[in-house]
Design a protein around this motif. Structure first.
Motif, short mmCIF file in Angstrom:
data_model
loop_
_atom_site.label_atom_id
_atom_site.label_comp_id
_atom_site.label_asym_id
_atom_site.label_seq_id
_atom_site.Cartn_x
_atom_site.Cartn_y
_atom_site.Cartn_z
N PRO A 1 1.34 -1.06 0.21
CA PRO A 1 0.32 0.23 0.12
C PRO A 1 1.11 1.17 0.12
CG PRO A 1 -0.72 -1.69 1.44
CD PRO A 1 0.28 -2.43 1.29
N LEU B 1 1.15 4.36 7.57
CA LEU B 1 -0.16 3.28 7.90
C LEU B 1 0.11 1.91 8.34
CD1 LEU B 1 -1.59 1.15 5.58
CD2 LEU B 1 1.20 1.05 4.63
N SER C 1 -1.98 3.58 11.71
CA SER C 1 -3.77 4.29 11.41
C SER C 1 -3.92 2.53 11.08
CB SER C 1 -3.64 4.29 9.83
OG SER C 1 -3.53 3.32 8.93
N LEU C 2 -3.35 1.62 11.46
CA LEU C 2 -3.59 0.37 11.92
C LEU C 2 -3.94 -0.47 12.83
CD1 LEU C 2 -2.31 -1.70 8.35
CD2 LEU C 2 -4.35 -0.73 8.52
N TYR D 1 -3.13 9.10 6.33
CA TYR D 1 -3.03 7.85 7.52
C TYR D 1 -3.40 8.34 8.98
CZ TYR D 1 -1.76 4.87 3.53
OH TYR D 1 -1.74 3.98 2.45
N GLY D 2 -3.90 9.99 8.43
CA GLY D 2 -3.74 10.50 10.28
C GLY D 2 -2.88 10.82 11.05
N ARG E 1 -10.71 -5.93 7.90
CA ARG E 1 -10.33 -4.77 8.55
C ARG E 1 -11.15 -3.26 8.66
NH1 ARG E 1 -5.86 -4.85 11.12
NH2 ARG E 1 -5.68 -2.95 12.08
N ARG F 1 -7.14 3.80 6.52
CA ARG F 1 -7.13 4.00 7.37
C ARG F 1 -7.33 2.61 7.71
NH1 ARG F 1 -8.43 9.51 9.06
NH2 ARG F 1 -7.02 11.02 8.42
N SER F 2 -8.45 1.29 7.59
CA SER F 2 -8.02 0.08 8.01
C SER F 2 -7.41 -1.20 6.92
CB SER F 2 -9.82 0.02 7.93
OG SER F 2 -10.63 -0.17 6.41
N GLY G 1 -5.52 -0.24 4.13
CA GLY G 1 -4.08 0.29 4.08
C GLY G 1 -4.02 1.49 2.27
N VAL G 2 -4.94 0.37 1.73
CA VAL G 2 -4.50 1.35 0.10
C VAL G 2 -5.39 2.05 0.09
CG1 VAL G 2 -5.38 0.91 -1.60
CG2 VAL G 2 -4.42 -1.12 -0.73
N ILE G 3 -4.79 3.54 -0.30
CA ILE G 3 -5.73 4.53 -0.33
C ILE G 3 -5.99 4.47 -2.13
CG2 ILE G 3 -4.89 7.52 -1.08
CD1 ILE G 3 -2.36 7.12 0.53
#
Lengths: 420, 420
Positions: free
Chosen positions: A102, A141, A144-145, A172-173, B82, B371-372, B374-376
């Motif tokens: 990602p 990343l 964020s997970l 990703y915050g 996720r 954010r859950s 991973g991939v944007i």
């Protein structure tokens, strides 16, 4: 029994278990005595400190980390048949492509693991440094997970030239500062001396470490150099071994990986070196570094700091000196004055070779690769491609070459444009 | 016997064979009579014209095209466990991820095929239009693989806002112009009327077609809308069917795909619709379009031109009118006044539904996804994600949702930044 090659590794492989001579220890920057676990507790969770010092051959990958890995791993091993034809080589060329993650590079392999161990121990925030931004984006990343945030100091020249990576961290915050910054003592001191500095990874490390040490609930994470980072990346080489066997290749003759801090190279190469040491194979592993930052080929092998301010432990490594500020080459991820102690030791022990590649040669090879294989390699990865291309042009029938393609160059297109 | 689902399809699937009522033909723009094959010969190679008009159910994928596909296909089908947890949904969500292609989207699936057929017939240069740039970059990539070059007209607003895609085309050895340009009669006429125009796909098509028609050795390629483009994209849905079966899902309840010209949606959805029609499954397929360019949900189903200048055949399709200039939304790939005739016909026949998604909802869903998982997601893809997220929040136990993730948003990070 755990073995080194696997399509879906359950364990990381630790080359420290197989070195003919033990890895020189890191030293405390004040006492110059070997570092103790408790010296690192302000920075890292206990599990990572244990890994840093471990000589266990295999270390289990936690299930939640494997679950995230599985979203894009095993990363593809691709036969470069079109590149072979473009070069007219007699060799077979494969590349192991980490750009499908990602974040577009190999960095999430360790970011995911580091974030998970930190989250397990109750950390809520991580600090780190980043060069081109691949590491910062990967750690953002990973945070964020696992419900954390991340504060990233990015080397000023990259911060200004490459805003996309910062946007990625923000998606990703997480937050991203230009380094040196006014937010830390280390940053302010550097700016007072040289307000126009382009920054360096060494400076950014000083800033990120300072903030982590000052706060109880904040830890620090490093994207390369340290032993536990090399460890986490070994999923790359382990998968490659299994994938090559599937493709009918018992062992490649030569493995090329680009080397900045050393994690991509170690991840790809250490499993092959481990097999050489324990199973009698003889794959040659070659570190490909930029001629503008020739850590192994021109540096000294000695104890040095990992950062500019001298806050990190002393590491036995190939180094150009902790105050070396490399030119602003496009392969930002390779602009580091030192080289991972495990990679340095492997070179010193004769287990690995190194070559330096000029930037123009790297881009020229990157273009040949893009136009034949389709994938645009990251500027870092083009150093491995260039070394492989040169080797392939003289290779004999039946030789097999493996290239580590550490990432894609999509966010580095202005660098290609500048080259064109 | 050829069937619709396959991990490594040997044939493209042609929904035209299974429509309950035949697809309305394209009409000649001057005579308004059904188009004949020879009317298209100035633009396309014979093989593609045959595919455009074919009602064969399966059309063999040439081996050299399959070899290139194999460099990244099958694209991953990923369980969004996720995202499911983040939403607290009872449904299972999967996404089919096209962002692993060298161009970062689904577009190379047809670009590779079109370039190959053109190369076979001796074409040396292709012209095309592009919006956000994903198609232009994909065709440039494909041309580089088969020894051709490509000349791309990019919608001015995207040309100026997104230089990275142009750099990508140049890395592949192609050229890219801002559209409308001074290089064509169509472009000059538009600029004379409105020098400040932001451009549109319809205008860019006029320019690219004009140049192709004027030169014997130059052909034109279109990245969406036409029947042969829909056909080439069906590798996506065919793989997804096989991958879902591997994951224990006989059929998804609902399939969400974003729709601009229609090729991503058709590629993912048509194989599912084909199974519904011939094998008794009942997967619902939903076109997700931007509220700012609501072709299906607000347009009329009638014959209209594909371009502004009226140079293309008349196509029976949902349309907002060939002179409609959509607002400069971030999902540039969805800014088209019309919708592929095959997709339009499928909607008209009740084989497919459509929803319109506001831009802010799309980005909000994109952030949750990034954010859950991973991939944007690409801004285009976030429209499908948003519709899926809304559906998932009310879904019952055991429901299965499939999202088409047509590309990644790495080169669209400024759009996310603007949203944040």
């Amino acid at each position: 029994m755990t073995t080194i090659g696997s399509l879906s590794p359950t364990h990381w492989y630790n080359l420290a278990a197989d070195f003919p001579e033990p890895l020189p220890p890191a030293l405390h920057p004040a006492t110059r005595e070997p570092l103790r676990a408790e010296d690192l507790e302000a920075l890292f969770p206990r599990a990572l400190i244990d890994q840093e010092m471990s000589t266990e051959r295999f270390i289990a990958i936690p299930e939640p980390v494997r679950e995230v890995y599985a979203k894009w791993r095993p990363s593809p091993l691709i036969r470069a048949d079109r590149l072979e034809r473009a070069l007219g080589t007699k060799a077979r060329i494969f590349y192991k492509y980490e750009g499908v993650s990602p974040a577009g590079s190999h960095k999430p392999n360790t970011a995911i693991a580091q974030a998970w161990y930190n989250a397990q121990e109750g950390t809520t925030r991580l600090t780190t440094e980043t060069g081109a931004g691949q590491w910062g984006a990967s750690l953002a990343l990973a945070c964020s997970l696992f419900g954390m945030t991340c504060e990233v100091w990015q080397v000023r020249s990259s911060y200004e030239a490459k805003p996309y990576r910062r946007y990625q961290m923000e998606v990703y915050g997480s937050t991203c500062h230009s380094s040196p910054s006014e937010l830390t003592e280390a940053g302010r001191a550097i700016l007072a001396k040289d307000p126009q500095t382009t920054g360096s990874l060494g400076m950014a490390i000083s800033e990120a470490v300072e903030v982590a040490v000052a706060h109880q609930d904040v830890h620090y994470a490093l994207g390369s150099v340290l032993n536990h980072v090399m460890l986490h990346q070994t999923v790359i080489g382990q998968e490659a071994i299994a994938q090559l066997v599937q493709a009918g290749v018992e062992q490649p003759d030569v493995v090329f990986g680009c080397a900045g801090g050393g994690s991509n190279l170690a991840g790809l190469g250490f499993p092959f070196i481990g097999r050489n040491l324990t199973e009698g194979t003889s794959s040659r592993v070659v570190a490909c570094e930029p001629a503008a930052c020739p850590t192994i080929t021109q540096g000294e092998y000695r104890y040095d700091y990992g950062d500019v301010a001298g806050m990190t432990p002393l590491l036995k490594m190939y180094t150009l000196g902790a105050d070396f500020v490399p030119p602003a080459i496009h392969a930002g991820g390779l602009r580091y004055h030192g080289m991972a102690p495990m990679v340095s030791h492997a070179v010193d022990q004769g287990l690995m070779d190194a070559v330096a590649v000029p930037q123009d040669e790297a881009f020229a090879a990157g273009l040949i690769f893009a136009r034949s294989e389709g994938v645009i390699p990251a500027p870092e990865s083009t150093h491995a491609v260039a070394a492989a291309v040169e080797h392939a042009r003289q290779a004999g029938q039946g030789e097999t070459i493996l290239i580590g393609l550490s990432g894609n160059g999509v966010l580095d297109l202005p660098a290609y444009e500048a080259y064109l």
